[in-house]
Enzyme design. Structure first.
Site, mmCIF file in Angstrom:
data_model
loop_
_atom_site.group_PDB
_atom_site.id
_atom_site.type_symbol
_atom_site.label_atom_id
_atom_site.label_comp_id
_atom_site.label_asym_id
_atom_site.label_seq_id
_atom_site.Cartn_x
_atom_site.Cartn_y
_atom_site.Cartn_z
ATOM 1 N N SER A 137 5.814 -3.798 -0.662
ATOM 2 C CA SER A 137 5.295 -2.447 -0.512
ATOM 3 C C SER A 137 4.025 -2.270 -1.326
ATOM 4 O O SER A 137 3.917 -2.826 -2.418
ATOM 5 C CB SER A 137 6.389 -1.489 -1.001
ATOM 6 O OG SER A 137 6.107 -0.199 -0.603
ATOM 7 N N LEU A 145 6.940 8.873 -3.636
ATOM 8 C CA LEU A 145 6.095 8.714 -2.450
ATOM 9 C C LEU A 145 6.866 8.146 -1.254
ATOM 10 O O LEU A 145 6.274 7.574 -0.344
ATOM 11 C CB LEU A 145 4.881 7.833 -2.769
ATOM 12 C CG LEU A 145 3.964 8.344 -3.876
ATOM 13 C CD1 LEU A 145 2.738 7.463 -4.011
ATOM 14 C CD2 LEU A 145 3.534 9.784 -3.613
ATOM 15 N N GLY A 146 8.179 8.274 -1.296
ATOM 16 C CA GLY A 146 8.959 7.903 -0.115
ATOM 17 C C GLY A 146 9.091 6.405 0.105
ATOM 18 O O GLY A 146 9.187 5.954 1.253
ATOM 19 N N SER A 147 9.126 5.622 -0.994
ATOM 20 C CA SER A 147 9.261 4.169 -0.805
ATOM 21 C C SER A 147 10.589 3.839 -0.114
ATOM 22 O O SER A 147 10.652 2.960 0.749
ATOM 23 C CB SER A 147 9.144 3.426 -2.140
ATOM 24 O OG SER A 147 10.264 3.685 -2.960
ATOM 25 N N ASP A 209 11.620 12.475 4.619
ATOM 26 C CA ASP A 209 10.858 11.266 4.268
ATOM 27 C C ASP A 209 10.872 10.253 5.414
ATOM 28 O O ASP A 209 9.830 9.689 5.777
ATOM 29 C CB ASP A 209 11.439 10.620 2.999
ATOM 30 C CG ASP A 209 11.225 11.484 1.768
ATOM 31 O OD1 ASP A 209 10.687 12.596 1.918
ATOM 32 O OD2 ASP A 209 11.600 11.050 0.659
HETATM 33 N N1 ATP Z 1 9.605 -2.518 -1.743
HETATM 34 C C1 ATP Z 1 10.907 -2.314 -1.850
HETATM 35 N N2 ATP Z 1 11.762 -3.346 -1.765
HETATM 36 C C2 ATP Z 1 13.088 -3.140 -1.852
HETATM 37 N N3 ATP Z 1 13.667 -1.942 -2.047
HETATM 38 C C3 ATP Z 1 12.869 -0.870 -2.141
HETATM 39 C C4 ATP Z 1 11.452 -0.998 -2.050
HETATM 40 N N4 ATP Z 1 10.916 0.240 -2.159
HETATM 41 C C5 ATP Z 1 11.958 1.090 -2.337
HETATM 42 N N5 ATP Z 1 13.125 0.436 -2.331
HETATM 43 C C6 ATP Z 1 14.476 1.027 -2.516
HETATM 44 O O1 ATP Z 1 14.326 2.423 -2.632
HETATM 45 C C7 ATP Z 1 14.736 2.865 -3.941
HETATM 46 C C8 ATP Z 1 13.797 3.944 -4.442
HETATM 47 O O2 ATP Z 1 14.047 5.073 -3.686
HETATM 48 P P1 ATP Z 1 13.987 6.536 -4.262
HETATM 49 O O3 ATP Z 1 14.366 7.417 -3.134
HETATM 50 O O4 ATP Z 1 14.742 6.666 -5.528
HETATM 51 O O5 ATP Z 1 12.432 6.727 -4.622
HETATM 52 P P2 ATP Z 1 11.203 6.976 -3.647
HETATM 53 O O6 ATP Z 1 11.676 6.891 -2.248
HETATM 54 O O7 ATP Z 1 10.112 6.071 -4.052
HETATM 55 O O8 ATP Z 1 10.783 8.475 -4.018
HETATM 56 P P3 ATP Z 1 11.133 9.858 -3.225
HETATM 57 O O9 ATP Z 1 12.470 9.676 -2.609
HETATM 58 O O10 ATP Z 1 11.142 10.913 -4.296
HETATM 59 O O11 ATP Z 1 10.023 10.031 -2.280
HETATM 60 C C9 ATP Z 1 14.678 1.625 -4.794
HETATM 61 O O12 ATP Z 1 15.626 1.767 -5.821
HETATM 62 C C10 ATP Z 1 15.087 0.533 -3.815
HETATM 63 O O13 ATP Z 1 16.484 0.500 -3.662
HETATM 64 C C1 MEV Z 2 13.954 15.587 -3.234
HETATM 65 C C2 MEV Z 2 13.753 15.486 -1.728
HETATM 66 O O1 MEV Z 2 13.602 16.817 -1.215
HETATM 67 C C3 MEV Z 2 12.478 14.755 -1.387
HETATM 68 C C4 MEV Z 2 12.413 13.320 -1.809
HETATM 69 O O2 MEV Z 2 11.200 12.772 -1.357
HETATM 70 C C5 MEV Z 2 14.967 14.817 -1.134
HETATM 71 C C6 MEV Z 2 14.999 14.913 0.384
HETATM 72 O O3 MEV Z 2 14.447 15.862 0.957
HETATM 73 O O4 MEV Z 2 15.616 14.032 0.984
HETATM 74 MG MG MG Z 3 13.266 8.114 -1.531
#
Ligand code: ATP
Ligand code: MEV
Ligand code: MG
Length: 439
Positions: A137, A145-147, A209
């Protein structure tokens, strides 16, 4: 049906207004970003055709399972009436997968592996040849940022392609707005499967997301409540906004932040509900502003939008999802009078966005960047509202081309494992190389 090797990709997102309230059926506004996840699927050599392998170097996970050791016997039968998967996870399958994951202990790795296995078992079958699924990624991970959604969409897209559940994107017309019914049906299905992946990754996602990671662009999204379907309004002509995207580099997990807000709501419903309603009201105001024709986006319009950014952040602070580092970012931007700042995504760390005033001199923005980087924060440049999920397939028309592709994909394989963000973007990146097609 598509066979390996091939690549799929999906973008991350920025939530401009409405995170957390989105979980409770309130509207939220988000746009895709140019930072993306990439998944390469390759076939194993015959001697390893009985194993499936995950290579997730970003979370330091590499793991293989014997395909026949997986709990195929508890995979729920799909209803013949509908092609869409259910929106709830199957409890028996989740329990059975515990066994397959006993050796994967770290929560970041475990949730990602669980999402993969759940979708793999639901979409594939034990007769499929052994393959490796490698994910890299260019997004910061666990930073708002929705990873997780971009990875879920990549997994859903790759597995749906392998199982023949969806076909590769059909070429659209030159006009970006050209509608293609087959592409639309396919991406809706990928989105629905990715929602289950998100459920494995963080329990109670609203779906915003994965909707943005699948469809791209900018959307107003409202989760299904009381039997009504999700609302997803695509926001065309989204005004060009000057945003700074700053990663506090404070790790956090969305699952934990979402659960904390649920506890607050349970403990103090009379206090928390009005906060969520306030977020709903301000998101509706922002929606009206963002839909205005460009010629009406004057200074007053901009000021209103910035006010809403400030109020949204304040309400998120009240929900308990800010962090001292996010407050430090907001204070630095306030001190230099750059614009208004809010956390984005689940908060508790991760990223903030600053909606920059149009008339701010570049030197002040530079000063802010230097200050923030001096504190160990990372400032990202990204554009809003780009492509959603897409794939890159080797062309089969010509054997030489195919061989070249295999060779190229092998070097990509290496690159997917080892390179940094810039390497990934340069080597396989959407916008850097030709051949990507989008649903
Ligand atoms: N490049 C990647 N490779 C493997 N797993 C990943 C990768 N990117 C994200 N993940 C998975 O997603 C989890 C992170 O998701 P999390 O929803 O907590 O944060 P986010 O999606 O970056 O932020 P948000 O949901 O607030 O937008 C990591 O713990 C992992 O399990
Ligand atoms: C915190 C939240 O509102 C956004 C995460 O990117 C959770 C969701 O909508 O799934
Ligand atoms: Mg997420």
């Amino acid at each position: 049906m598509v066979s390996a090797p091939f690549l799929v990709s999906a973008p991350g997102k920025v939530i401009l207004f409405g995170e957390h309230a989105a979980v409770y059926g309130k509207p939220a506004i988000a746009a895709a970003v140019s930072l993306r996840s990439y998944l390469l699927t390759t076939k194993h050599a015959p001697e390893f055709s009985d194993v499936v392998t995950l290579e997730f170097p970003d979370v330091e996970l590499q793991y293989s399972w014997k395909i026949l050791s997986l709990p195929w016997n508890v995979v729920p039968k799909r209803s013949m009436d509908t092609v869409r998967p259910p929106s709830e996870l199957n409890t028996a399958l989740m329990e059975a997968l515990e066994q397959s994951l006993v050796a994967v202990l770290h929560p970041l790795q475990r949730s990602a592996a669980l999402a993969f296995l759940y979708l793999y078992l639901c979409l594939c079958n034990p007769d499929m040849p052994g393959m490796t699924f490698s994910v890299r990624s260019t997004l910061p991970i666990g930073a708002g940022l929705g990873s997780s959604a971009s990875v879920s969409v990549c997994l859903a897209a790759a597995l749906c392609l392998l199982s023949g559940e969806v076909s590769p994107p059909e070429t659209k017309g030159d006009d970006d707005s050209d509608f293609n019914a087959a592409n639309y049906a396919n991406i809706e299905l990928i989105d629905a499967w990715a929602f289950l992946g998100e459920r494995c990754l963080h329990g109670n996602p609203s779906g915003i997301d994965n909707a943005v990671a699948s469809h791209g662009g900018a959307v107003m999204f409202q989760r299904m409540t009381k039997g009504n379907p999700n609302v997803r309004e695509s926001m065309r002509n989204f005004p060009p906004l000057k945003l700074l995207l700053i990663d506090s580099r404070q790790p956090r997990r969305t699952a934990v932040q979402v659960a904390n807000v649920a506890t607050l709501l349970q403990n103090y419903p009379l206090v928390t509900e009005p906060i969520l309603n306030g977020i709903q009201a301000l998101t509706s105001e922002a929606y009206k502003l963002l839909l205005m024709p460009n010629e009406k986006c004057d200074d007053l319009w901009e000021e209103r939008l910035r006010e809403l950014v400030r109020v949204n952040h304040g309400l998120l602070v009240a929900l308990g999802v800010s962090h001292p580092k996010l407050e430090a970012i907001r204070m630095a931007a306030d001190e230099l009078e750059i614009g208004e700042t809010k956390l984005t995504g689940a908060g508790g760390g991760g990223c903030a966005i600053t909606l920059v005033k149009r008339d701010v001199e570049e030197s002040r923005i530079l000063e802010l960047k230097e200050r923030l980087e001096g504190h160990g924060f990372e400032v990202f440049e990204t554009s809003l509202g780009g492509f959603g999920a897409g794939c890159l397939l080797p062309t089969k028309s010509d054997a030489t081309e195919w061989e070249e592709w295999e060779e190229k994909l092998f070097s990509l394989h290496h690159m997917l494992g080892l390179g940094d963000r810039e390497d990934i973007q340069k080597t396989v990146g959407v916008g850097s190389i030709d051949g990507w097609a989008f649903w």
